[in-house]
Design a protein around this motif. Structure first.
Motif, mmCIF file in Angstrom:
data_model
loop_
_atom_site.group_PDB
_atom_site.id
_atom_site.type_symbol
_atom_site.label_atom_id
_atom_site.label_comp_id
_atom_site.label_asym_id
_atom_site.label_seq_id
_atom_site.Cartn_x
_atom_site.Cartn_y
_atom_site.Cartn_z
ATOM 1 N N ASP A 3 -16.866 -43.958 15.586
ATOM 2 C CA ASP A 3 -16.442 -43.083 14.411
ATOM 3 C C ASP A 3 -15.862 -41.901 15.079
ATOM 4 O O ASP A 3 -16.054 -41.284 16.038
ATOM 5 C CB ASP A 3 -17.617 -42.714 13.541
ATOM 6 N N GLU A 4 -14.899 -41.622 14.414
ATOM 7 C CA GLU A 4 -13.668 -40.493 15.067
ATOM 8 C C GLU A 4 -14.398 -39.212 15.364
ATOM 9 O O GLU A 4 -13.962 -38.363 15.971
ATOM 10 C CB GLU A 4 -12.365 -40.638 14.296
ATOM 11 N N THR A 5 -15.523 -38.904 14.527
ATOM 12 C CA THR A 5 -16.154 -37.750 14.461
ATOM 13 C C THR A 5 -16.926 -37.307 15.717
ATOM 14 O O THR A 5 -17.018 -36.251 16.074
ATOM 15 C CB THR A 5 -17.084 -37.382 13.281
ATOM 16 N N LEU A 24 -0.064 -38.592 19.881
ATOM 17 C CA LEU A 24 0.724 -37.511 18.764
ATOM 18 C C LEU A 24 1.813 -38.050 18.228
ATOM 19 O O LEU A 24 2.212 -37.817 16.802
ATOM 20 C CB LEU A 24 0.933 -36.232 19.540
ATOM 21 N N ASP A 25 2.554 -38.793 18.776
ATOM 22 C CA ASP A 25 3.944 -39.265 18.055
ATOM 23 C C ASP A 25 3.493 -40.300 17.347
ATOM 24 O O ASP A 25 4.694 -40.671 16.462
ATOM 25 C CB ASP A 25 5.066 -39.500 19.215
ATOM 26 N N LYS A 26 2.520 -41.147 17.568
ATOM 27 C CA LYS A 26 2.408 -42.272 16.541
ATOM 28 C C LYS A 26 1.866 -41.790 15.174
ATOM 29 O O LYS A 26 2.391 -42.169 14.162
ATOM 30 C CB LYS A 26 1.080 -42.978 17.042
ATOM 31 N N VAL A 27 1.284 -40.451 15.048
ATOM 32 C CA VAL A 27 0.875 -40.038 13.718
ATOM 33 C C VAL A 27 1.817 -39.298 13.097
ATOM 34 O O VAL A 27 2.127 -39.552 11.926
ATOM 35 C CB VAL A 27 -0.461 -38.966 14.185
ATOM 36 N N LYS A 28 2.827 -38.615 13.823
ATOM 37 C CA LYS A 28 3.917 -37.763 12.887
ATOM 38 C C LYS A 28 4.786 -37.236 14.102
ATOM 39 O O LYS A 28 4.389 -36.936 15.259
ATOM 40 C CB LYS A 28 3.500 -36.568 12.267
ATOM 41 N N VAL A 106 -6.567 -29.900 20.657
ATOM 42 C CA VAL A 106 -6.793 -29.232 19.345
ATOM 43 C C VAL A 106 -6.992 -30.116 18.583
ATOM 44 O O VAL A 106 -7.929 -30.001 17.679
ATOM 45 C CB VAL A 106 -5.432 -28.313 18.966
ATOM 46 N N GLY A 107 -6.209 -31.545 18.351
ATOM 47 C CA GLY A 107 -6.626 -32.569 17.356
ATOM 48 C C GLY A 107 -8.060 -33.052 17.584
ATOM 49 O O GLY A 107 -8.355 -33.507 16.543
ATOM 50 N N MET A 108 -8.762 -33.024 18.610
ATOM 51 C CA MET A 108 -9.866 -33.442 18.603
ATOM 52 C C MET A 108 -11.076 -32.623 18.343
ATOM 53 O O MET A 108 -12.213 -33.100 18.282
ATOM 54 C CB MET A 108 -10.121 -33.904 20.143
ATOM 55 N N LEU A 109 -10.403 -31.337 18.303
ATOM 56 C CA LEU A 109 -11.295 -30.394 18.121
ATOM 57 C C LEU A 109 -11.540 -29.608 16.293
ATOM 58 O O LEU A 109 -12.256 -29.084 15.961
ATOM 59 C CB LEU A 109 -11.342 -29.058 18.907
ATOM 60 N N LEU A 110 -10.297 -30.009 15.706
ATOM 61 C CA LEU A 110 -9.722 -29.469 14.493
ATOM 62 C C LEU A 110 -10.538 -30.300 13.474
ATOM 63 O O LEU A 110 -10.233 -31.517 13.363
ATOM 64 C CB LEU A 110 -8.552 -29.165 14.282
ATOM 65 N N ARG A 111 -11.452 -29.585 12.631
ATOM 66 C CA ARG A 111 -12.261 -30.564 11.691
ATOM 67 C C ARG A 111 -11.551 -30.599 10.541
ATOM 68 O O ARG A 111 -11.506 -31.652 9.719
ATOM 69 C CB ARG A 111 -13.446 -29.722 11.339
ATOM 70 N N ARG A 117 -7.605 -35.663 11.964
ATOM 71 C CA ARG A 117 -8.444 -36.956 11.896
ATOM 72 C C ARG A 117 -7.543 -38.119 12.261
ATOM 73 O O ARG A 117 -8.135 -39.132 12.955
ATOM 74 C CB ARG A 117 -9.105 -36.891 10.591
ATOM 75 N N GLN A 118 -6.465 -38.407 11.757
ATOM 76 C CA GLN A 118 -5.707 -39.657 12.152
ATOM 77 C C GLN A 118 -5.379 -39.519 13.808
ATOM 78 O O GLN A 118 -5.502 -40.899 14.160
ATOM 79 C CB GLN A 118 -4.289 -39.547 11.547
ATOM 80 N N VAL A 119 -5.228 -38.367 14.202
ATOM 81 C CA VAL A 119 -5.098 -38.449 16.013
ATOM 82 C C VAL A 119 -6.200 -39.074 16.437
ATOM 83 O O VAL A 119 -6.341 -39.889 17.418
ATOM 84 C CB VAL A 119 -4.751 -37.119 16.315
ATOM 85 N N ARG A 120 -7.461 -38.504 15.956
ATOM 86 C CA ARG A 120 -8.858 -39.036 16.553
ATOM 87 C C ARG A 120 -8.952 -40.350 16.222
ATOM 88 O O ARG A 120 -9.497 -41.052 17.030
ATOM 89 C CB ARG A 120 -9.752 -38.199 16.003
ATOM 90 N N THR A 121 -8.660 -40.867 15.089
ATOM 91 C CA THR A 121 -8.654 -42.504 14.877
ATOM 92 C C THR A 121 -7.804 -43.288 15.814
ATOM 93 O O THR A 121 -8.219 -44.090 16.487
ATOM 94 C CB THR A 121 -8.247 -42.848 13.385
ATOM 95 N N TYR A 122 -6.462 -42.862 16.022
ATOM 96 C CA TYR A 122 -5.714 -43.604 16.834
ATOM 97 C C TYR A 122 -6.120 -43.515 18.343
ATOM 98 O O TYR A 122 -6.060 -44.358 19.138
ATOM 99 C CB TYR A 122 -4.430 -42.909 16.814
ATOM 100 N N LEU A 123 -6.735 -42.129 18.710
ATOM 101 C CA LEU A 123 -7.154 -42.233 19.997
ATOM 102 C C LEU A 123 -8.479 -43.020 20.408
ATOM 103 O O LEU A 123 -8.474 -43.866 21.308
ATOM 104 C CB LEU A 123 -7.827 -40.873 20.465
ATOM 105 N N LEU A 124 -9.349 -43.206 19.315
ATOM 106 C CA LEU A 124 -10.458 -44.167 19.854
ATOM 107 C C LEU A 124 -10.097 -45.617 19.432
ATOM 108 O O LEU A 124 -10.647 -46.573 20.129
ATOM 109 C CB LEU A 124 -11.700 -43.799 18.578
ATOM 110 N N ASP A 125 -9.075 -45.926 18.653
ATOM 111 C CA ASP A 125 -8.472 -47.317 18.479
ATOM 112 C C ASP A 125 -7.882 -47.737 19.946
ATOM 113 O O ASP A 125 -8.260 -48.671 20.563
ATOM 114 C CB ASP A 125 -7.324 -47.350 17.458
#
Length: 347
Positions: A3-5, A24-28, A106-111, A117-125
């Motif tokens: 889970d991304e959390t 980062l570029d995959k999300v936006k 920052v994206g991995m810390l920002l709740r 959240r999308q950045v974290r999901t992409y990272l874990l994928d």
């Protein structure tokens, strides 16, 4: 799937995926300052669609971790140089800047951000894909790499020069067996492709070009700051016989030229140096400025625009029309490795 959390809680896991800034570029779309490397606090907030206070609060809570990722607060002469490079007009006595690694951190810390959240999901994928990918034992088998490379090369050569031509001849003269021969030729060609891919993998391993670390000529260049990069280019000019090599101290230097010199046969040289991020491009406007500086103001016989990235099609067209040699990332690597630029050779 994790889970991304979990990234919110585990610094070890965050550190392990910090290099995957392409997420980062995959999300936006991520807008960078003109140096191609950094963003301000406001730009980070805009990317994650949160208020500036949220980013400042997060920095306050996780400053040490973010500094490890490259976050810095510029002051004094360093700030002045950075403002000149990035065309920032702010009169503030300090400026916080984030490189891509820190933005990802920052994206991995920002709740409270859907973008984060999308950045974290992409990272874990991406992490899941790497961890579950089958390992090519032939490539990683200790002590066999050199033998494998020799065998692969000989087999590829035999397949390309003997087996495939023989099958082509048989296909042309065969009747009922043509379908089977065509299928066999396709199989042989697929083997050739696999062997070539294997050879490329071995070459990368031998050169140390692992995705986890930048090494070699271009990796060394990527690690340089702008001062080191200009000195590196100056050394290349001296190596190739140029005299009166002079650095003009900073981006823009002496009226738009970073380095001036003379070739061995007496021609004047004007150089612009840009150690941009590899994914950036030199734009036509940037080329236009250097064209005016080198050819109009300095009246240089040889104009070199040396960059650690590629050039846009428009900027290359301007360079060709104006007599500027565009030294792109690939040519820079070759030049640094010992290949002399044609334009510097004595006429």
């Amino acid at each position: 799937m994790i889970d991304e959390t979990v990234l919110l809680e585990s610094r070890t896991l965050r550190t392990s995926v910090l290099e995957r800034t392409h997420v980062l570029d995959k999300v936006k779309t991520l807008s960078l300052l003109p140096d191609g490397l950094h963003v301000t606090t406001a730009m980070v907030a805009a990317y994650y669609e949160v208020g500036i206070k949220a980013i400042r609060s997060l920095v306050l809570d996780h400053r040490e971790e973010l500094e490890t990722s490259g976050y810095r607060v510029l002051t004094g002469t360093e700030l002045s140089s950075f403002k000149e490079l990035s065309y920032i007009q702010s009169q503030a006595p300090s400026l916080a800047v984030f490189p891509r690694r820190a933005i990802l951190n920052v994206g991995m810390l920002l709740r409270d951000s859907e973008v984060a959240r999308q950045v974290r999901t992409y990272l874990l994928d991406a992490e899941y894909e790497v961890r579950t990918r089958p390992v090519d034992n032939l490539v990683h088998r200790a002590g066999w790499d050199e033998l494998d490379e020799r065998v692969d090369g000989r087999i590829t050569d035999v397949l390309g020069k003997t087996v495939v031509p023989m099958l082509n001849a048989l296909i042309e003269t065969s009747g009922e067996q043509s379908r089977e021969l065509l299928s066999l030729r396709e199989d042989v060609q697929q083997i050739q492709i696999k062997l070539i891919e294997h050879d490329i993998q071995l070459s990368r391993l031998q050169r140390g070009q692992d995705v986890k670390a930048l090494t070699g000529v271009i990796g060394t260049i990527d690690a340089m700051n702008w001062r080191e990069f200009e000195e590196h280019v100056a050394q290349l000019l001296r190596r190739d016989g140029c005299t009166n090599v002079e650095l003009h101290g900073g981006h823009g230097g002496d009226r738009g030229v970073d380095i001036s010199a003379r070739t061995a046969d007496g021609r004047t040289v004007a150089v612009q140096c840009k150690n941009f991020a590899p994914f950036r491009h030199v734009l036509s406007g940037e080329m236009q400025k250097f064209l005016g500086a080198s050819k109009v103001i300095h009246e240089a016989d040889v104009a070199l625009y040396v960059a650690t990235c590629a050039f846009t099609r428009e900027s290359l067209a301007l360079a060709a029309q104006g007599g500027v040699t565009a030294v792109h990332r690939g040519l820079l690597e070759a030049w640094s490795a010992g290949v002399k630029l044609q334009v510097l050779r004595s006429s």
